[in-house]
Scaffold this motif. Sequence first.
Motif, short mmCIF file in Angstrom:
data_model
loop_
_atom_site.label_atom_id
_atom_site.label_comp_id
_atom_site.label_asym_id
_atom_site.label_seq_id
_atom_site.Cartn_x
_atom_site.Cartn_y
_atom_site.Cartn_z
N SER A 82 77.91 18.83 88.51
CA SER A 82 77.92 17.47 87.69
C SER A 82 77.12 17.55 86.53
O SER A 82 76.28 18.29 86.49
N ASP A 83 77.43 16.61 85.56
CA ASP A 83 76.57 16.55 84.38
C ASP A 83 75.12 15.64 85.09
O ASP A 83 75.06 14.94 86.03
N GLN A 84 74.10 16.23 84.34
CA GLN A 84 72.86 15.95 84.93
C GLN A 84 72.43 14.47 84.29
O GLN A 84 72.78 14.07 83.26
N GLU A 85 71.97 13.60 85.48
CA GLU A 85 71.51 12.52 84.83
C GLU A 85 69.78 12.22 84.90
O GLU A 85 69.26 13.19 85.75
N THR A 86 69.43 11.32 84.26
CA THR A 86 67.80 11.36 84.04
C THR A 86 67.54 9.90 84.38
O THR A 86 68.02 9.07 83.62
N ASP A 87 66.34 9.90 85.17
CA ASP A 87 65.89 8.55 85.50
C ASP A 87 64.40 8.59 84.93
O ASP A 87 63.53 9.68 85.28
N GLY A 88 63.98 7.59 84.15
CA GLY A 88 62.51 7.70 83.54
C GLY A 88 62.74 7.92 82.13
O GLY A 88 63.72 7.66 81.45
N PRO A 89 61.71 8.22 81.59
CA PRO A 89 60.32 8.64 82.10
C PRO A 89 59.39 7.53 82.48
O PRO A 89 59.42 6.32 82.17
N LEU A 90 58.70 7.95 83.58
CA LEU A 90 57.69 6.92 84.05
C LEU A 90 56.40 7.67 83.77
O LEU A 90 56.01 8.58 84.06
N SER A 91 55.45 6.85 83.40
CA SER A 91 54.27 7.48 82.77
C SER A 91 53.03 6.93 84.10
O SER A 91 53.22 6.24 84.85
N PHE A 92 52.16 8.02 83.81
CA PHE A 92 50.96 8.04 84.85
C PHE A 92 49.65 8.72 84.24
O PHE A 92 49.81 9.36 83.33
N THR A 93 48.54 7.94 84.69
CA THR A 93 47.26 8.76 84.18
C THR A 93 46.43 9.44 85.16
O THR A 93 46.83 9.23 86.33
N ASN A 94 45.38 9.83 85.17
CA ASN A 94 44.73 10.16 86.18
C ASN A 94 44.16 9.13 87.38
O ASN A 94 43.81 9.60 88.32
N GLU A 95 44.31 8.06 86.84
CA GLU A 95 43.93 6.86 87.86
C GLU A 95 45.39 6.47 88.68
O GLU A 95 44.80 5.84 89.81
N THR A 96 46.31 6.91 88.41
CA THR A 96 47.45 6.47 89.18
C THR A 96 47.59 7.16 90.42
O THR A 96 47.50 8.16 90.75
N GLU A 97 47.65 6.01 91.47
CA GLU A 97 47.83 6.61 92.93
C GLU A 97 49.14 6.84 93.43
O GLU A 97 49.41 7.75 93.99
N LYS A 98 50.22 6.07 92.74
CA LYS A 98 51.64 6.28 93.10
C LYS A 98 52.35 5.81 92.04
O LYS A 98 52.29 4.89 91.30
N ILE A 99 53.66 6.38 92.08
CA ILE A 99 54.72 5.73 91.23
C ILE A 99 55.90 5.53 92.11
O ILE A 99 56.58 6.42 92.75
N ASP A 100 56.35 4.39 92.16
CA ASP A 100 57.26 3.91 92.99
C ASP A 100 58.66 3.83 92.34
O ASP A 100 58.55 3.45 91.13
N MET A 101 59.68 4.30 92.94
CA MET A 101 60.90 4.24 92.20
C MET A 101 62.11 4.26 93.30
O MET A 101 61.82 4.20 94.64
#
Length: 137
Positions: A82-101
């Motif tokens: 199948s064709d590839q789908e992309t979700d994001g981009p989601l940004s984070f720094t050194n201080e980011t503890e979690k990225i919910d999605m």
Amino acid sequence: MSSTATLDGQAELFSMFIHEKGLNAIEGDSELAIESHFTTADFGLPANQGLNRYTRLTRIEPDFIQRGTMTVEVLSNEQANSDQETDGPLSFTNETEKIDMRVQRRHLQLKFKSNEVNGHYEMGKPIMWTEPGDLRS
């Protein structure tokens, strides 16, 4: 650093970067970011006893020593061809503890990217939260 070379009598301009000297590209008096990225291998829940399972990705806990902001994209397919789908981009720094999605597909990959002046990163052991998914989203 830019140089010229000739190929079949035609002058061509190309750039070179000295990896061991700094973190940026130098063009004239300007310092520019050097884009860097890597993509993980495919992951997902295995088919088990005839069940064709989707994988739901609900959270990423990044583990990077980093300077600057990075992004993560979820690359996915419903079927192998199948064709590839992309979700994001989601940004984070050194201080980011979690990225919910909430992303659900059969085949998943993560693409981490840095494209910032003076950016730098070293990956540790990020954690992905996954669970069995279904066709509902």
